[in-house]
Design a protein around this motif. Structure first.
Motif, PDB file in Angstrom:
ATOM      1  N   HIS A 139     -58.416 -12.746 -11.957  1.00 20.84           N
ATOM      2  CA  HIS A 139     -56.943 -13.481 -11.860  1.00 20.84           C
ATOM      3  C   HIS A 139     -56.500 -13.191 -10.482  1.00 20.84           C
ATOM      4  CE1 HIS A 139     -53.421 -15.362 -12.796  1.00 20.84           C
ATOM      5  NE2 HIS A 139     -52.508 -14.045 -12.325  1.00 20.84           N
ATOM      6  N   ARG A 140     -55.806 -14.248  -9.689  1.00 19.27           N
ATOM      7  CA  ARG A 140     -55.274 -14.239  -8.506  1.00 19.27           C
ATOM      8  C   ARG A 140     -53.883 -14.832  -8.776  1.00 19.27           C
ATOM      9  NH1 ARG A 140     -58.538 -17.298  -4.449  1.00 19.27           N
ATOM     10  NH2 ARG A 140     -59.826 -15.477  -4.644  1.00 19.27           N
ATOM     11  N   GLU A 141     -52.754 -14.105  -8.429  1.00 16.92           N
ATOM     12  CA  GLU A 141     -51.360 -14.770  -8.367  1.00 16.92           C
ATOM     13  C   GLU A 141     -51.449 -15.936  -7.544  1.00 16.92           C
ATOM     14  OE1 GLU A 141     -49.131 -14.299 -10.548  1.00 16.92           O
ATOM     15  OE2 GLU A 141     -50.102 -12.823 -11.749  1.00 16.92           O
ATOM     16  N   GLU A 142     -51.168 -17.126  -7.879  1.00 16.81           N
ATOM     17  CA  GLU A 142     -50.799 -18.340  -7.109  1.00 16.81           C
ATOM     18  C   GLU A 142     -49.930 -19.126  -7.439  1.00 16.81           C
ATOM     19  OE1 GLU A 142     -55.182 -19.082  -5.248  1.00 16.81           O
ATOM     20  OE2 GLU A 142     -55.403 -19.613  -7.323  1.00 16.81           O
ATOM     21  N   ASP A 143     -48.998 -19.855  -6.540  1.00 14.33           N
ATOM     22  CA  ASP A 143     -48.056 -20.723  -6.920  1.00 14.33           C
ATOM     23  C   ASP A 143     -47.842 -22.188  -6.361  1.00 14.33           C
ATOM     24  OD1 ASP A 143     -47.353 -20.143  -4.252  1.00 14.33           O
ATOM     25  OD2 ASP A 143     -45.303 -19.334  -4.810  1.00 14.33           O
ATOM     26  N   VAL A 144     -49.128 -22.523  -5.961  1.00 17.03           N
ATOM     27  CA  VAL A 144     -49.223 -23.924  -5.364  1.00 17.03           C
ATOM     28  C   VAL A 144     -48.463 -25.027  -6.351  1.00 17.03           C
ATOM     29  CG1 VAL A 144     -50.715 -25.730  -4.703  1.00 17.03           C
ATOM     30  CG2 VAL A 144     -51.192 -23.372  -4.370  1.00 17.03           C
ATOM     31  N   HIS A 145     -48.537 -24.969  -7.589  1.00 18.39           N
ATOM     32  CA  HIS A 145     -47.900 -25.942  -8.294  1.00 18.39           C
ATOM     33  C   HIS A 145     -46.451 -25.993  -8.384  1.00 18.39           C
ATOM     34  CE1 HIS A 145     -47.594 -22.956 -11.395  1.00 18.39           C
ATOM     35  NE2 HIS A 145     -46.627 -23.406 -12.027  1.00 18.39           N
ATOM     36  N   LEU A 146     -45.886 -25.048  -7.812  1.00 21.97           N
ATOM     37  CA  LEU A 146     -44.285 -24.840  -7.845  1.00 21.97           C
ATOM     38  C   LEU A 146     -43.988 -25.351  -6.545  1.00 21.97           C
ATOM     39  CD1 LEU A 146     -43.931 -21.292  -9.465  1.00 21.97           C
ATOM     40  CD2 LEU A 146     -43.437 -23.553 -10.434  1.00 21.97           C
ATOM     41  N   ARG A 147     -44.718 -25.432  -5.391  1.00 21.30           N
ATOM     42  CA  ARG A 147     -44.387 -25.976  -4.131  1.00 21.30           C
ATOM     43  C   ARG A 147     -43.873 -27.354  -4.063  1.00 21.30           C
ATOM     44  NH1 ARG A 147     -49.348 -22.908  -0.820  1.00 21.30           N
ATOM     45  NH2 ARG A 147     -48.705 -20.731  -1.946  1.00 21.30           N
ATOM     46  N   GLY A 148     -43.307 -27.778  -2.815  1.00 22.24           N
ATOM     47  CA  GLY A 148     -42.998 -29.116  -2.705  1.00 22.24           C
ATOM     48  C   GLY A 148     -43.948 -30.080  -2.502  1.00 22.24           C
ATOM     49  N   ASP A 149     -43.914 -31.284  -2.415  1.00 21.61           N
ATOM     50  CA  ASP A 149     -44.872 -32.267  -2.542  1.00 21.61           C
ATOM     51  C   ASP A 149     -45.898 -32.146  -1.218  1.00 21.61           C
ATOM     52  OD1 ASP A 149     -44.048 -33.343  -4.721  1.00 21.61           O
ATOM     53  OD2 ASP A 149     -43.140 -35.092  -3.824  1.00 21.61           O
ATOM     54  N   ASP A 150     -45.102 -31.896   0.088  1.00 21.69           N
ATOM     55  CA  ASP A 150     -46.090 -31.912   1.146  1.00 21.69           C
ATOM     56  C   ASP A 150     -46.817 -30.510   1.260  1.00 21.69           C
ATOM     57  OD1 ASP A 150     -44.931 -33.967   2.121  1.00 21.69           O
ATOM     58  OD2 ASP A 150     -43.290 -32.895   3.470  1.00 21.69           O
ATOM     59  N   LEU A 152     -48.124 -29.012  -1.405  1.00 19.99           N
ATOM     60  CA  LEU A 152     -49.278 -29.419  -2.450  1.00 19.99           C
ATOM     61  C   LEU A 152     -50.248 -30.347  -1.662  1.00 19.99           C
ATOM     62  CD1 LEU A 152     -50.000 -28.940  -5.439  1.00 19.99           C
ATOM     63  CD2 LEU A 152     -48.735 -30.790  -6.061  1.00 19.99           C
ATOM     64  N   ILE A 153     -49.897 -31.425  -1.197  1.00 22.48           N
ATOM     65  CA  ILE A 153     -50.907 -32.128  -0.375  1.00 22.48           C
ATOM     66  C   ILE A 153     -51.591 -31.472   0.621  1.00 22.48           C
ATOM     67  CG2 ILE A 153     -51.058 -34.132   1.070  1.00 22.48           C
ATOM     68  CD1 ILE A 153     -50.793 -34.982  -1.795  1.00 22.48           C
ATOM     69  N   GLY A 154     -50.513 -30.510   1.319  1.00 20.97           N
ATOM     70  CA  GLY A 154     -51.361 -29.818   2.494  1.00 20.97           C
ATOM     71  C   GLY A 154     -52.462 -28.705   1.976  1.00 20.97           C
ATOM     72  N   THR A 155     -52.253 -28.315   0.807  1.00 22.97           N
ATOM     73  CA  THR A 155     -53.225 -27.497   0.061  1.00 22.97           C
ATOM     74  C   THR A 155     -54.582 -28.245  -0.158  1.00 22.97           C
ATOM     75  OG1 THR A 155     -51.669 -26.256  -1.262  1.00 22.97           O
ATOM     76  CG2 THR A 155     -53.956 -26.116  -1.782  1.00 22.97           C
ATOM     77  N   LEU A 156     -54.448 -29.503  -0.706  1.00 24.23           N
ATOM     78  CA  LEU A 156     -55.702 -30.350  -0.806  1.00 24.23           C
ATOM     79  C   LEU A 156     -56.227 -30.697   0.435  1.00 24.23           C
ATOM     80  CD1 LEU A 156     -57.242 -31.976  -3.111  1.00 24.23           C
ATOM     81  CD2 LEU A 156     -55.777 -33.869  -2.995  1.00 24.23           C
ATOM     82  N   THR A 157     -55.400 -31.064   1.391  1.00 26.99           N
ATOM     83  CA  THR A 157     -55.909 -31.457   2.711  1.00 26.99           C
ATOM     84  C   THR A 157     -57.096 -30.471   3.432  1.00 26.99           C
ATOM     85  OG1 THR A 157     -54.047 -32.874   3.116  1.00 26.99           O
ATOM     86  CG2 THR A 157     -55.409 -32.228   5.113  1.00 26.99           C
ATOM     87  N   ALA A 158     -56.253 -28.992   3.291  1.00 30.84           N
ATOM     88  CA  ALA A 158     -57.129 -27.878   3.765  1.00 30.84           C
ATOM     89  C   ALA A 158     -58.462 -27.821   3.147  1.00 30.84           C
ATOM     90  CB  ALA A 158     -56.244 -26.713   3.693  1.00 30.84           C
ATOM     91  N   LEU A 159     -58.618 -28.403   2.016  1.00 26.51           N
ATOM     92  CA  LEU A 159     -59.845 -28.317   1.315  1.00 26.51           C
ATOM     93  C   LEU A 159     -60.857 -29.091   1.813  1.00 26.51           C
ATOM     94  CD1 LEU A 159     -58.578 -26.799  -2.190  1.00 26.51           C
ATOM     95  CD2 LEU A 159     -59.687 -25.414  -0.495  1.00 26.51           C
ATOM     96  N   LYS A 185     -51.064 -26.114 -12.009  1.00 24.85           N
ATOM     97  CA  LYS A 185     -50.475 -25.426 -13.190  1.00 24.85           C
ATOM     98  C   LYS A 185     -51.444 -24.954 -14.103  1.00 24.85           C
ATOM     99  CE  LYS A 185     -46.490 -25.282 -16.290  1.00 24.85           C
ATOM    100  NZ  LYS A 185     -45.406 -26.059 -16.759  1.00 24.85           N
ATOM    101  N   ALA A 186     -52.350 -25.769 -14.493  1.00 23.04           N
ATOM    102  CA  ALA A 186     -53.197 -25.311 -15.641  1.00 23.04           C
ATOM    103  C   ALA A 186     -54.118 -24.153 -15.070  1.00 23.04           C
ATOM    104  CB  ALA A 186     -54.075 -26.586 -16.021  1.00 23.04           C
ATOM    105  N   VAL A 187     -54.622 -24.497 -13.872  1.00 23.10           N
ATOM    106  CA  VAL A 187     -55.455 -23.342 -13.399  1.00 23.10           C
ATOM    107  C   VAL A 187     -54.518 -21.902 -13.032  1.00 23.10           C
ATOM    108  CG1 VAL A 187     -56.654 -22.669 -11.134  1.00 23.10           C
ATOM    109  CG2 VAL A 187     -56.951 -24.830 -12.178  1.00 23.10           C
ATOM    110  N   GLU A 188     -53.414 -22.172 -12.438  1.00 21.47           N
ATOM    111  CA  GLU A 188     -52.692 -21.062 -11.866  1.00 21.47           C
ATOM    112  C   GLU A 188     -52.054 -20.374 -13.023  1.00 21.47           C
ATOM    113  OE1 GLU A 188     -51.639 -22.758  -7.441  1.00 21.47           O
ATOM    114  OE2 GLU A 188     -50.091 -22.815  -8.832  1.00 21.47           O
ATOM    115  N   THR A 189     -51.800 -20.916 -14.485  1.00 24.28           N
ATOM    116  CA  THR A 189     -51.341 -20.087 -15.386  1.00 24.28           C
ATOM    117  C   THR A 189     -52.493 -19.897 -16.388  1.00 24.28           C
ATOM    118  OG1 THR A 189     -50.965 -22.301 -16.643  1.00 24.28           O
ATOM    119  CG2 THR A 189     -49.287 -21.390 -15.551  1.00 24.28           C
TER     120      THR A 189
END
Length: 270
Positions: A139-150, A152-159, A185-189
């Protein structure tokens, strides 16, 4: 008005909105089946390029989660269990067929939990292929689903999983953001619940330079099965599948062939 094209008719022929099929596959009603589970924010169309080669060896079913493409108006499930519920129910008509489960990234978690569920029901698959995901035990604590739209999109862009030009389009972003946020959210929870190890053999694939999962994290899946375990690393990052499609397809066919040759798992129909 013209009727639906052949690809659309094939996609709708599964009888469930949760599963699409782009190619007919082997004609035998006893032919092997492989179900492909998409990544966070992904949809069934991502796997369409893999389908023709795989369909010469098995019936290829691709999961279509709610909240995207033709299911755009449906609520997005926000936990892995709800995704497993939908796919498991949709697969009922294929019970008794030699089944292989494949999932990439979030799809790997869905595939693992689906395999656990099917084994408990006495309908375990012949094998499980997990791609681009660290072991469910890590398990890794992550909060991408709680961040703003930009962000969230930035995370996808980086991948590098989606064309950056599409992600820059406001209309496209508006379409994908609800599914992307719900999937994250599904993944991070998600939390792994203790239980017996899988009986199915497990094959793990990763991109050698994936910033999201290292080799040791991926190989830790070995702890979750008492079956055979194999590991492959390909050049590339998190979405190594994009550039390594032919090599990945060959690996899937190899695993599918080995898994299908296994005896029917104890307690399974057929």
């Amino acid at each position: 008005m013209t009727g639906p094209d052949r690809a659309t008719r094939a996609a709708l022929a599964t009888g469930s909105p949760w599963l699409r099929r782009f190619d007919a596959g082997p004609p035998s009603p006893d032919a092997p089946v492989i179900v492909l589970l998409p990544h966070a924010g992904g949809n069934a169309a991502y796997y369409r390029p893999f389908s023709p080669a795989l369909s010469t060896h098995a019936e290829v079913l691709i999961a279509q989660y709610p909240g995207r493409q033709e299911r755009l108006g449906e609520p997005v499930p926000e936990c892995v269990g709800a995704l497993v519920d939908g796919v498991e129910e949709a697969l009922r008509p294929w019970r008794g067929r030699p089944l292989t489960v494949f999932g990439h990234s979030m799809g790997a978690l869905v595939g693992y939990e689906l395999t656990r569920r099917l084994e408990r029901a006495g309908a375990g698959p012949r094998g499980l292929i997990l791609s681009g995901r660290r072991s469910a035990l890590l398990h890794r604590e992550e909060d991408v689903h709680l961040r703003g739209d930009d962000a969230l999109i930035g995370t996808l862009t980086a991948l590098a999983g989606t064309d950056a030009r599409l992600l820059a389009d406001p209309g496209f972003r508006e379409l994908i953001l609800p599914a992307l946020r719900g999937d994250y959210k599904a993944v991070e929870t998600y939390r792994h619940e203790p239980g017996p190890p899988l009986r199915a053999p497990v094959s793990v694939l990763i991109g050698a330079s994936d910033p999201r999962v290292g080799a040791s994290e991926a190989m830790a899946w070995r702890e979750l099965t008492e079956g055979a375990f194999t590991f492959r690393s390909f050049p590339g990052g998190h979405f190594y599948l994009n550039d390594m499609r032919e090599a990945v397809t060959r690996a899937l066919v190899e695993d599918l062939t080995v898994f299908t040759a296994r005896p029917t798992p104890a307690g399974s129909p057929g």
